[in-house]
Every structure is written in C-alpha cells, then in structure tokens.
Design a protein around this motif. Structure first.
Motif, PDB file in Angstrom:
ATOM      1  N   GLU A  87       0.831  -1.200   0.000  1.00  0.00           N
ATOM      2  CA  GLU A  87       0.000   0.000   0.000  1.00  0.00           C
ATOM      3  C   GLU A  87       0.871   1.258   0.000  1.00  0.00           C
ATOM      4  O   GLU A  87       0.616   2.199  -0.751  1.00  0.00           O
ATOM      5  CB  GLU A  87      -0.934   0.005   1.211  1.00  0.00           C
ATOM      6  CG  GLU A  87      -1.864   1.202   1.243  1.00  0.00           C
ATOM      7  CD  GLU A  87      -2.804   1.186   2.437  1.00  0.00           C
ATOM      8  OE1 GLU A  87      -4.021   1.172   2.201  1.00  0.00           O
ATOM      9  OE2 GLU A  87      -2.307   1.189   3.592  1.00  0.00           O
ATOM     10  N   LEU A  88       1.913   1.276   0.821  1.00  0.00           N
ATOM     11  CA  LEU A  88       2.832   2.410   0.867  1.00  0.00           C
ATOM     12  C   LEU A  88       3.435   2.650  -0.509  1.00  0.00           C
ATOM     13  O   LEU A  88       3.434   3.772  -1.011  1.00  0.00           O
ATOM     14  CB  LEU A  88       3.927   2.181   1.904  1.00  0.00           C
ATOM     15  CG  LEU A  88       4.964   3.313   2.002  1.00  0.00           C
ATOM     16  CD1 LEU A  88       5.300   3.592   3.458  1.00  0.00           C
ATOM     17  CD2 LEU A  88       6.223   2.989   1.229  1.00  0.00           C
ATOM     18  N   SER A 111      10.233   4.336  11.760  1.00  0.00           N
ATOM     19  CA  SER A 111       9.186   3.471  11.230  1.00  0.00           C
ATOM     20  C   SER A 111       9.842   2.445  10.307  1.00  0.00           C
ATOM     21  O   SER A 111      11.023   2.558   9.995  1.00  0.00           O
ATOM     22  CB  SER A 111       8.125   4.269  10.473  1.00  0.00           C
ATOM     23  OG  SER A 111       8.660   4.798   9.286  1.00  0.00           O
ATOM     24  N   ARG A 112       9.070   1.460   9.873  1.00  0.00           N
ATOM     25  CA  ARG A 112       9.641   0.453   8.961  1.00  0.00           C
ATOM     26  C   ARG A 112       9.961   1.052   7.595  1.00  0.00           C
ATOM     27  O   ARG A 112      11.021   0.776   7.033  1.00  0.00           O
ATOM     28  CB  ARG A 112       8.681  -0.731   8.798  1.00  0.00           C
ATOM     29  CG  ARG A 112       8.587  -1.574  10.067  1.00  0.00           C
ATOM     30  CD  ARG A 112       7.748  -2.804   9.856  1.00  0.00           C
ATOM     31  NE  ARG A 112       6.330  -2.422   9.828  1.00  0.00           N
ATOM     32  CZ  ARG A 112       5.343  -3.178   9.385  1.00  0.00           C
ATOM     33  NH1 ARG A 112       5.606  -4.378   8.906  1.00  0.00           N
ATOM     34  NH2 ARG A 112       4.094  -2.762   9.416  1.00  0.00           N
ATOM     35  N   ARG A 113       9.043   1.857   7.043  1.00  0.00           N
ATOM     36  CA  ARG A 113       9.247   2.512   5.744  1.00  0.00           C
ATOM     37  C   ARG A 113       8.568   3.874   5.817  1.00  0.00           C
ATOM     38  O   ARG A 113       7.520   4.032   6.437  1.00  0.00           O
ATOM     39  CB  ARG A 113       8.629   1.717   4.588  1.00  0.00           C
ATOM     40  CG  ARG A 113       9.141   0.323   4.419  1.00  0.00           C
ATOM     41  CD  ARG A 113      10.420   0.206   3.653  1.00  0.00           C
ATOM     42  NE  ARG A 113      10.210   0.516   2.247  1.00  0.00           N
ATOM     43  CZ  ARG A 113      11.196   0.835   1.427  1.00  0.00           C
ATOM     44  NH1 ARG A 113      12.428   0.881   1.856  1.00  0.00           N
ATOM     45  NH2 ARG A 113      10.957   1.108   0.172  1.00  0.00           N
ATOM     46  N   TRP A 125       2.988  15.275   1.420  1.00  0.00           N
ATOM     47  CA  TRP A 125       2.485  14.014   1.977  1.00  0.00           C
ATOM     48  C   TRP A 125       3.617  13.274   2.680  1.00  0.00           C
ATOM     49  O   TRP A 125       4.708  13.140   2.125  1.00  0.00           O
ATOM     50  CB  TRP A 125       1.969  13.117   0.860  1.00  0.00           C
ATOM     51  CG  TRP A 125       0.799  13.670   0.118  1.00  0.00           C
ATOM     52  CD1 TRP A 125       0.835  14.561  -0.933  1.00  0.00           C
ATOM     53  CD2 TRP A 125      -0.569  13.389   0.371  1.00  0.00           C
ATOM     54  NE1 TRP A 125      -0.430  14.843  -1.343  1.00  0.00           N
ATOM     55  CE2 TRP A 125      -1.321  14.140  -0.571  1.00  0.00           C
ATOM     56  CE3 TRP A 125      -1.230  12.575   1.280  1.00  0.00           C
ATOM     57  CZ2 TRP A 125      -2.705  14.098  -0.614  1.00  0.00           C
ATOM     58  CZ3 TRP A 125      -2.620  12.534   1.235  1.00  0.00           C
ATOM     59  CH2 TRP A 125      -3.335  13.289   0.296  1.00  0.00           C
ATOM     60  N   GLN A 126       3.341  12.801   3.891  1.00  0.00           N
ATOM     61  CA  GLN A 126       4.241  11.900   4.605  1.00  0.00           C
ATOM     62  C   GLN A 126       3.555  10.530   4.610  1.00  0.00           C
ATOM     63  O   GLN A 126       2.472  10.386   5.179  1.00  0.00           O
ATOM     64  CB  GLN A 126       4.498  12.382   6.028  1.00  0.00           C
ATOM     65  CG  GLN A 126       5.206  13.721   6.081  1.00  0.00           C
ATOM     66  CD  GLN A 126       5.534  14.135   7.488  1.00  0.00           C
ATOM     67  OE1 GLN A 126       6.289  13.437   8.165  1.00  0.00           O
ATOM     68  NE2 GLN A 126       4.981  15.248   7.932  1.00  0.00           N
ATOM     69  N   ILE A 127       4.182   9.564   3.965  1.00  0.00           N
ATOM     70  CA  ILE A 127       3.601   8.236   3.813  1.00  0.00           C
ATOM     71  C   ILE A 127       4.412   7.290   4.689  1.00  0.00           C
ATOM     72  O   ILE A 127       5.624   7.156   4.516  1.00  0.00           O
ATOM     73  CB  ILE A 127       3.608   7.773   2.341  1.00  0.00           C
ATOM     74  CG1 ILE A 127       3.103   8.879   1.398  1.00  0.00           C
ATOM     75  CG2 ILE A 127       2.815   6.482   2.200  1.00  0.00           C
ATOM     76  CD1 ILE A 127       1.683   9.330   1.655  1.00  0.00           C
ATOM     77  N   ASN A 128       3.744   6.630   5.626  1.00  0.00           N
ATOM     78  CA  ASN A 128       4.408   5.894   6.683  1.00  0.00           C
ATOM     79  C   ASN A 128       3.914   4.462   6.784  1.00  0.00           C
ATOM     80  O   ASN A 128       2.732   4.186   6.630  1.00  0.00           O
ATOM     81  CB  ASN A 128       4.141   6.619   8.011  1.00  0.00           C
ATOM     82  CG  ASN A 128       4.869   5.999   9.172  1.00  0.00           C
ATOM     83  OD1 ASN A 128       6.076   5.846   9.143  1.00  0.00           O
ATOM     84  ND2 ASN A 128       4.120   5.654  10.216  1.00  0.00           N
ATOM     85  N   LEU A 129       4.839   3.556   7.065  1.00  0.00           N
ATOM     86  CA  LEU A 129       4.496   2.185   7.445  1.00  0.00           C
ATOM     87  C   LEU A 129       5.017   1.994   8.858  1.00  0.00           C
ATOM     88  O   LEU A 129       6.210   1.835   9.089  1.00  0.00           O
ATOM     89  CB  LEU A 129       5.133   1.155   6.500  1.00  0.00           C
ATOM     90  CG  LEU A 129       4.803  -0.301   6.792  1.00  0.00           C
ATOM     91  CD1 LEU A 129       3.301  -0.556   6.681  1.00  0.00           C
ATOM     92  CD2 LEU A 129       5.561  -1.196   5.830  1.00  0.00           C
ATOM     93  N   PRO A 130       4.107   2.083   9.860  1.00  0.00           N
ATOM     94  CA  PRO A 130       4.557   2.029  11.267  1.00  0.00           C
ATOM     95  C   PRO A 130       5.191   0.683  11.625  1.00  0.00           C
ATOM     96  O   PRO A 130       5.012  -0.287  10.983  1.00  0.00           O
ATOM     97  CB  PRO A 130       3.269   2.241  12.055  1.00  0.00           C
ATOM     98  CG  PRO A 130       2.147   2.333  11.101  1.00  0.00           C
ATOM     99  CD  PRO A 130       2.683   2.202   9.733  1.00  0.00           C
TER     100      PRO A 130
END
Length: 130
Positions: A87-88, A111-113, A125-130
């Motif tokens: 999704e990221l 975060s992971r990514r 936009w800040q796109i995060n994979l916690p």
C-alpha cells in the motif's frame, strides 16, 4: 459547534487533485461539489468549492480564480499510516508522479518505511508504514 477543517486552495487544478486523492488514498471520497456558474469569476462548470474526505478526514478544496504569489508548503502535510508495504509503495508511486521527494522511501529508524513528498500540485504528503 466549532469545526476545524483543512483548506486546500488550487488555481485551476482542484478537480484533478481531489480526484487523484480520492482514487489513491483508501477510504476517500467526494462529499459535495459547487461549480462556477455563468458570469462568475472562474471558468463555468469547473469546481469552485468542494468537500472531500481523504482517508476519513474532511478537507475543503477551493479553486481560486485569482493568481496568488504563494503555493503550498511542506510545513503542512498529510500524514498517511499504511497497512502494508504494498500500500505504501502504491500510494508513493501515484503521488510522487511529476512531484518531488523531500525524503525518498526508506527506513529512517522511526518506522519500517517512510517517504515524504510533494505531489504534482505542491501538496506535501508523509507516507508511513509504522
């Protein structure tokens, strides 16, 4: 009741931007749209004012018929927590097209990514994979 709503002002690109956001971010949709009519300042039939839900957050979108000496700044950004790396990558891929990265996709320790970018409209936009 007092209500606070993010407000995005575009110069002619409001419909294109809100369509992109609603197609890209899960749980997003257009809530309502008012279009410029005959004799108004903006081109007839184009979006004047709209309300969209971006990931469940209501945002007001305006198409200004007046040119301004300013645009968006990364000091305001949408922060998106993703449910998977796929999704990221999909969201980053769509939003970064014709945009620019402030922080390319990577692992930064918090975060992971993570990726931080300005889309082709200048919205951050800040796109995060916690």
């Amino acid at each position: 009741m007092t209500k606070v709503t993010p407000f995005l002002m575009f110069e002619g690109k409001a419909e294109e931007a809100m369509t992109l956001y609603c197609e890209t971010i899960p749980e997003s949709n257009v809530l309502d749209v008012t279009r410029y009519g005959a004799g108004e300042d903006g081109p007839e039939g184009t979006v004047k004012l709209a309300r969209v839900s971006i990931g469940g957050v209501e945002v007001t979108v305006f198409n200004s018929p007046v040119h301004h000496a300013f645009t968006f700044t990364p000091s305001f950004s949408f922060f998106v927590d993703c449910s998977s790396e796929e999704e990221l990558e999909r969201i980053v891929g769509v939003l970064s097209k014709d945009g620019s990265f402030l922080m390319p996709t990577g692992s930064y320790g918090f975060s992971r990514r993570f990726a931080w970018l300005n889309d082709r409209f200048g919205v951050s936009w800040q796109i995060n994979l916690p």
